[in-house]
Design a protein around this motif. Structure first.
Motif, PDB file in Angstrom:
ATOM      1  N   ASN A   1      37.493 -26.385   6.410  1.00 52.80           N
ATOM      2  CA  ASN A   1      38.775 -25.885   6.896  1.00 52.80           C
ATOM      3  C   ASN A   1      39.402 -25.031   5.796  1.00 52.80           C
ATOM      4  O   ASN A   1      39.408 -25.418   4.626  1.00 52.80           O
ATOM      5  CB  ASN A   1      39.730 -27.036   7.245  1.00 52.80           C
TER       6      ASN A   1
ATOM      7  N   TRP B   1      36.899 -19.140  13.861  1.00 52.25           N
ATOM      8  CA  TRP B   1      35.778 -19.887  13.280  1.00 52.25           C
ATOM      9  C   TRP B   1      34.775 -18.875  12.764  1.00 52.25           C
ATOM     10  O   TRP B   1      34.523 -17.853  13.412  1.00 52.25           O
ATOM     11  CB  TRP B   1      35.128 -20.778  14.316  1.00 52.25           C
TER      12      TRP B   1
ATOM     13  N   ALA C   1      30.719 -24.176  10.527  1.00 49.36           N
ATOM     14  CA  ALA C   1      31.747 -23.184  10.842  1.00 49.36           C
ATOM     15  C   ALA C   1      32.972 -23.422   9.971  1.00 49.36           C
ATOM     16  O   ALA C   1      33.458 -24.550   9.847  1.00 49.36           O
ATOM     17  CB  ALA C   1      32.121 -23.248  12.311  1.00 49.36           C
TER      18      ALA C   1
ATOM     19  N   VAL D   1      36.698 -23.233   9.709  1.00 51.40           N
ATOM     20  CA  VAL D   1      37.854 -23.140  10.595  1.00 51.40           C
ATOM     21  C   VAL D   1      38.990 -22.509   9.805  1.00 51.40           C
ATOM     22  O   VAL D   1      39.561 -23.134   8.901  1.00 51.40           O
ATOM     23  CB  VAL D   1      38.249 -24.525  11.132  1.00 51.40           C
TER      24      VAL D   1
END
Length: 289
Positions: free
Chosen positions: A217, A247, A255, A257
């Protein structure tokens, strides 16, 4: 002693210090000089405790246990410092030496530590509810390593001048280990040789690298983001999830975010690259491929 003895220190009236370089223990009445110890059991009696490393190159390993306790070992050598009853569940460490190259290693617990926080703005590493806090403001290291160990951990990093390496450890559960980053300037990302490895740089100097991380993140806080592929054939994907959020993945990396993004630049470098951008609601100030 013959290196199998224990020094127990307790009933200090104020702040206490264990100096591993000078081989002294202070704050428990008269200054204690030691040699040949295997263990120092330092009961801080609810006061502040500081462990000072040596003037040489040090690798200081701190493992908070929770409940105001933990253990410290420097360079894999004796004595091991077992600390208890430190104020505010916090151990203070001093690795500052102008002539040495020092590494601070902080271990979380084998459980799911979902609230590990590395904050260079406060010079602290908090391994969460099950662990404790390490404050390196008395003397900063040259590098920091945080080990999540087992469990599905979440490590949040606000970077700074000291490079940080996060090892999530063995992934447990559906998600595994999550690294959350708070940008302090323009951000750059490059993948590592394995899918769960990679690194970020912020503001041109602040470095955060990782291994054994299954989720990422990134809060860009209005900063730009430059993403690099490898020199091989890359698959890079961007999926818009909002006006300034998306993403992003490079090959088999998890991925990333991303939220609160300014302009995004994707550079595939050499190789025959496939770059797939699904814009959807994405409305960035700039998008360069």
């Amino acid at each position: 002693g013959d290196d199998d003895d224990t020094l127990s220190a307790f009933n200090n009236a104020g702040a206490a210090t264990v100096n591993l370089g000078l081989r002294t223990v202070a704050g428990y009445g008269a200054l204690i000089n030691y040699t040949g110890l295997q263990t120092i059991a330092a009961n801080a009696s609810g006061q502040s405790l500081t462990v000072v490393a040596t003037a040489d190159n040090d690798t200081l390993v701190v493992t908070p246990f929770g409940g105001n306790a933990g253990t410290v070992q420097n360079n894999g050598a004796d004595p091991v410092v077992n600390y208890t009853n430190v104020a505010a569940n916090t151990l203070h460490v001093n690795l500052n030496s102008a002539t040495s190259d020092d590494l601070l290693v902080v271990n979380a617990t084998p459980a799911a530590d979902v609230d590990i926080v590395v904050d260079e703005t406060t010079s602290t590493i908090d391994t969460g509810t099950l662990g404790g806090i390490v404050d390196y403001s008395p003397g900063a290291p040259d590098a920091i390593t945080v080990n999540g160990l087992q469990g599905s951990d979440t490590v949040t990093v606000t970077p700074g001048a000291i490079p940080v390496f996060v090892d999530g450890g063995d992934p447990i559960g559906l998600v595994g280990d999550t690294l959350a980053l708070n940008a302090i300037g323009a951000a750059e990302f490059a993948p590592g040789p394995e899918g769960d490895e990679g690194g970020f740089r912020f503001g041109g100097t602040a470095l955060v690298s990782y291994d054994h991380i299954e989720a990422l993140n990134l809060d860009l806080d209005g900063n730009t983001f430059d993403v690099s592929g490898t020199n091989a054939d890359d698959d890079i994907k961007v999926l818009g999830t909002g006006a300034t959020s998306y993403w992003l993945s490079v090959n088999d990396s998890p991925a990333i975010v991303v939220i609160n993004s300014d302009a995004l630049t994707v550079d595939g470098l050499h190789g025959d690259d496939d770059i797939d951008i699904d814009v959807r609601d994405l409305a960035l100030p700039g998008l360069t491929v």
